[in-house]
Write a protein that holds these residues in place. Structure first.
Motif, PDB file in Angstrom:
ATOM      1  N   GLY A 139       0.791  -1.225   0.000  1.00 31.57           N
ATOM      2  CA  GLY A 139       0.000   0.000   0.000  1.00 31.57           C
ATOM      3  C   GLY A 139       0.818   1.266   0.000  1.00 31.57           C
ATOM      4  O   GLY A 139       0.279   2.347  -0.288  1.00 31.57           O
ATOM      5  N   ASP A 140       2.101   1.182   0.354  1.00 29.46           N
ATOM      6  CA  ASP A 140       2.951   2.371   0.296  1.00 29.46           C
ATOM      7  C   ASP A 140       3.040   2.887  -1.149  1.00 29.46           C
ATOM      8  O   ASP A 140       3.126   2.100  -2.103  1.00 29.46           O
ATOM      9  N   ILE A 141       3.029   4.196  -1.284  1.00 29.37           N
ATOM     10  CA  ILE A 141       3.298   4.834  -2.563  1.00 29.37           C
ATOM     11  C   ILE A 141       4.684   5.452  -2.450  1.00 29.37           C
ATOM     12  O   ILE A 141       4.886   6.433  -1.726  1.00 29.37           O
ATOM     13  N   VAL A 142       5.647   4.840  -3.116  1.00 32.80           N
ATOM     14  CA  VAL A 142       7.054   5.208  -2.963  1.00 32.80           C
ATOM     15  C   VAL A 142       7.416   6.277  -3.995  1.00 32.80           C
ATOM     16  O   VAL A 142       7.185   6.101  -5.196  1.00 32.80           O
ATOM     17  N   LEU A 143       8.000   7.368  -3.522  1.00 34.87           N
ATOM     18  CA  LEU A 143       8.354   8.511  -4.358  1.00 34.87           C
ATOM     19  C   LEU A 143       9.868   8.680  -4.350  1.00 34.87           C
ATOM     20  O   LEU A 143      10.471   8.925  -3.298  1.00 34.87           O
ATOM     21  N   LEU A 144      10.499   8.527  -5.506  1.00 40.87           N
ATOM     22  CA  LEU A 144      11.949   8.636  -5.624  1.00 40.87           C
ATOM     23  C   LEU A 144      12.320  10.086  -5.923  1.00 40.87           C
ATOM     24  O   LEU A 144      11.964  10.633  -6.972  1.00 40.87           O
ATOM     25  N   TRP A 145      13.035  10.695  -5.002  1.00 44.04           N
ATOM     26  CA  TRP A 145      13.389  12.115  -5.070  1.00 44.04           C
ATOM     27  C   TRP A 145      14.802  12.235  -5.628  1.00 44.04           C
ATOM     28  O   TRP A 145      15.784  11.982  -4.939  1.00 44.04           O
ATOM     29  N   THR A 146      14.919  12.605  -6.900  1.00 48.13           N
ATOM     30  CA  THR A 146      16.232  12.753  -7.533  1.00 48.13           C
ATOM     31  C   THR A 146      16.634  14.208  -7.715  1.00 48.13           C
ATOM     32  O   THR A 146      17.793  14.498  -7.981  1.00 48.13           O
ATOM     33  N   GLY A 147      15.670  15.117  -7.620  1.00 42.32           N
ATOM     34  CA  GLY A 147      15.935  16.526  -7.854  1.00 42.32           C
ATOM     35  C   GLY A 147      15.895  16.918  -9.314  1.00 42.32           C
ATOM     36  O   GLY A 147      16.125  18.080  -9.668  1.00 42.32           O
ATOM     37  N   ALA A 148      15.568  15.961 -10.198  1.00 41.55           N
ATOM     38  CA  ALA A 148      15.582  16.237 -11.636  1.00 41.55           C
ATOM     39  C   ALA A 148      14.504  17.223 -12.051  1.00 41.55           C
ATOM     40  O   ALA A 148      14.610  17.849 -13.112  1.00 41.55           O
ATOM     41  N   ASP A 149      13.465  17.398 -11.246  1.00 40.36           N
ATOM     42  CA  ASP A 149      12.392  18.325 -11.635  1.00 40.36           C
ATOM     43  C   ASP A 149      12.885  19.775 -11.696  1.00 40.36           C
ATOM     44  O   ASP A 149      12.221  20.625 -12.297  1.00 40.36           O
ATOM     45  N   ALA A 150      14.042  20.047 -11.106  1.00 43.24           N
ATOM     46  CA  ALA A 150      14.617  21.395 -11.210  1.00 43.24           C
ATOM     47  C   ALA A 150      14.970  21.742 -12.651  1.00 43.24           C
ATOM     48  O   ALA A 150      15.116  22.924 -12.988  1.00 43.24           O
ATOM     49  N   LEU A 151      15.090  20.728 -13.516  1.00 45.74           N
ATOM     50  CA  LEU A 151      15.436  20.938 -14.918  1.00 45.74           C
ATOM     51  C   LEU A 151      14.209  21.089 -15.807  1.00 45.74           C
ATOM     52  O   LEU A 151      14.340  21.241 -17.026  1.00 45.74           O
ATOM     53  N   TRP A 152      12.999  21.004 -15.210  1.00 49.26           N
ATOM     54  CA  TRP A 152      11.786  21.110 -16.011  1.00 49.26           C
ATOM     55  C   TRP A 152      11.785  22.428 -16.801  1.00 49.26           C
ATOM     56  O   TRP A 152      12.052  23.488 -16.251  1.00 49.26           O
ATOM     57  N   GLY A 153      11.494  22.321 -18.085  1.00 46.55           N
ATOM     58  CA  GLY A 153      11.510  23.483 -18.967  1.00 46.55           C
ATOM     59  C   GLY A 153      12.682  23.474 -19.925  1.00 46.55           C
ATOM     60  O   GLY A 153      12.682  24.200 -20.915  1.00 46.55           O
ATOM     61  N   SER A 154      13.682  22.636 -19.639  1.00 48.30           N
ATOM     62  CA  SER A 154      14.856  22.556 -20.508  1.00 48.30           C
ATOM     63  C   SER A 154      14.965  21.163 -21.114  1.00 48.30           C
ATOM     64  O   SER A 154      14.393  20.193 -20.599  1.00 48.30           O
ATOM     65  N   SER A 155      15.736  21.046 -22.185  1.00 48.18           N
ATOM     66  CA  SER A 155      15.932  19.743 -22.823  1.00 48.18           C
ATOM     67  C   SER A 155      16.799  18.816 -21.969  1.00 48.18           C
ATOM     68  O   SER A 155      16.766  17.592 -22.150  1.00 48.18           O
ATOM     69  N   ASP A 156      17.564  19.380 -21.026  1.00 45.34           N
ATOM     70  CA  ASP A 156      18.377  18.544 -20.129  1.00 45.34           C
ATOM     71  C   ASP A 156      17.510  17.611 -19.288  1.00 45.34           C
ATOM     72  O   ASP A 156      17.975  16.552 -18.845  1.00 45.34           O
ATOM     73  N   TYR A 157      16.276  18.004 -19.067  1.00 43.85           N
ATOM     74  CA  TYR A 157      15.349  17.185 -18.274  1.00 43.85           C
ATOM     75  C   TYR A 157      15.179  15.792 -18.883  1.00 43.85           C
ATOM     76  O   TYR A 157      14.942  14.818 -18.159  1.00 43.85           O
ATOM     77  N   LEU A 158      15.314  15.690 -20.208  1.00 42.17           N
ATOM     78  CA  LEU A 158      15.088  14.428 -20.902  1.00 42.17           C
ATOM     79  C   LEU A 158      16.188  13.408 -20.643  1.00 42.17           C
ATOM     80  O   LEU A 158      15.956  12.204 -20.783  1.00 42.17           O
ATOM     81  N   THR A 159      17.370  13.849 -20.271  1.00 42.04           N
ATOM     82  CA  THR A 159      18.524  12.948 -20.231  1.00 42.04           C
ATOM     83  C   THR A 159      19.353  13.038 -18.961  1.00 42.04           C
ATOM     84  O   THR A 159      20.332  12.291 -18.827  1.00 42.04           O
ATOM     85  N   THR A 160      18.984  13.920 -18.030  1.00 40.88           N
ATOM     86  CA  THR A 160      19.850  14.161 -16.872  1.00 40.88           C
ATOM     87  C   THR A 160      19.126  13.781 -15.588  1.00 40.88           C
ATOM     88  O   THR A 160      18.538  14.612 -14.900  1.00 40.88           O
ATOM     89  N   PHE A 161      19.140  12.486 -15.289  1.00 36.61           N
ATOM     90  CA  PHE A 161      18.495  12.006 -14.070  1.00 36.61           C
ATOM     91  C   PHE A 161      18.971  10.585 -13.768  1.00 36.61           C
ATOM     92  O   PHE A 161      19.494   9.893 -14.649  1.00 36.61           O
ATOM     93  N   ALA A 162      18.820  10.185 -12.530  1.00 33.02           N
ATOM     94  CA  ALA A 162      19.073   8.801 -12.127  1.00 33.02           C
ATOM     95  C   ALA A 162      17.780   8.013 -12.265  1.00 33.02           C
ATOM     96  O   ALA A 162      16.683   8.565 -12.136  1.00 33.02           O
ATOM     97  N   GLY A 163      17.899   6.712 -12.523  1.00 45.09           N
ATOM     98  CA  GLY A 163      16.712   5.874 -12.687  1.00 45.09           C
ATOM     99  C   GLY A 163      16.768   4.648 -11.797  1.00 45.09           C
ATOM    100  O   GLY A 163      17.815   4.292 -11.255  1.00 45.09           O
ATOM    101  N   LEU A 164      15.637   4.000 -11.665  1.00 44.83           N
ATOM    102  CA  LEU A 164      15.542   2.804 -10.827  1.00 44.83           C
ATOM    103  C   LEU A 164      15.977   1.578 -11.627  1.00 44.83           C
ATOM    104  O   LEU A 164      15.630   1.430 -12.797  1.00 44.83           O
ATOM    105  N   THR A 165      16.719   0.686 -10.999  1.00 42.99           N
ATOM    106  CA  THR A 165      17.123  -0.557 -11.642  1.00 42.99           C
ATOM    107  C   THR A 165      15.963  -1.551 -11.651  1.00 42.99           C
ATOM    108  O   THR A 165      14.982  -1.415 -10.906  1.00 42.99           O
TER     109      THR A 165
END
Length: 249
Positions: free
Chosen positions: A126-152
């Motif tokens: 039932g937990d809703i797990v939210l992964l906080w990477t800080g990538a949303d700071a790039l929203w509005g730029s094309s860097d947002y598409l490629t500059t983030f960590a992901g889950l394995t």
């Protein structure tokens, strides 16, 4: 008294979207003429407006359903977004801080275990797990598409086996950025490096929330409820979702 925290990005045309968003406006003048009337026929001399929006189901903050990962979940037909149980979409939020994981890297099981230990929480059904990477700071730029960590993939299975049905991330996707996955595949020929978090959903039914935002506005790692009900697009693999955290004031 409660406080609501909006965890969504706007639906808009931006360099942060991989596909175009087109919004055609029918304004208050044209809204009258399509009905064979004039604006002066309406109160205040204005008709009502409308918009025609062209976009994908993965535009903006959205939820991926099991059907997006493949046609089957185990031996059963994979659920489309309109078949997702609403009970999965409302529950305790758990924010995990991975802002120190470099872009392009994968969030692994040991990282998850260490972060759960740090915040003093054991993941439960039932937990809703939210992964906080800080990538949303790039929203509005094309860097947002490629500059983030992901889950394995292993990390996805770890959470799913603890009963987690919804995993969210404040980045363009839950997996690592596409260029990193393709580079690894071309270098190794190993197909398992392609979208492993998504592919894990073929055996472990779960939902993804992608393009979250404002996870830093939450009061802490836990102690609030998350509502993330998707728009039920019939037969689709994803649906637009307004994600909101309900916190004590």
């Amino acid at each position: 008294m409660t406080r609501l925290v909006d965890l969504s990005v706007p639906t808009e045309q931006t360099d942060s979207e991989a596909t175009p968003v087109k919004i055609d406006l029918l304004d208050h003048v044209a809204g009258a003429t399509v009905l064979g009337l004039s604006p002066e026929d309406f109160p205040g001399g204005m008709a009502i407006s409308n918009e025609t929006v062209t976009l994908t189901t993965h535009t903006g903050t959205h939820m991926d359903a099991p059907l997006h990962y493949g046609p089957l979940t185990g031996d059963a037909p994979a659920r489309s977004i309109d078949q997702v149980p609403l009970e999965w979409c409302y529950g305790p939020g758990v924010r995990l801080d991975f802002r120190d994981v470099p872009p392009g890297r994968g969030i692994t099981v040991p990282m998850l275990e260490e972060e759960f230990l740090r915040i003093g929480h054991v993941p439960v059904a039932g937990d809703i797990v939210l992964l906080w990477t800080g990538a949303d700071a790039l929203w509005g730029s094309s860097d947002y598409l490629t500059t983030f960590a992901g889950l394995t993939g292993e990390g996805t299975v770890f959470l799913a086996e603890h009963g987690v049905k919804v995993i969210g991330i404040d980045a363009w996707g839950l997996d690592r950025p596409i260029p990193h996955m393709i580079e690894d595949y071309r270098r190794t020929g190993d197909r398992s490096v392609l979208w492993p978090a998504h592919v894990a959903g073929r055996t472990h039914p779960y939902l993804q929330l992608e393009k979250l935002a404002h996870l830093g506005d939450l009061p802490g790692p836990t102690g609030y409820t998350v509502a993330c009900f998707p728009v039920p697009v019939t037969g689709a693999g994803a649906g637009w979702t307004r994600v909101v955290a309900i916190c004590d004031a």
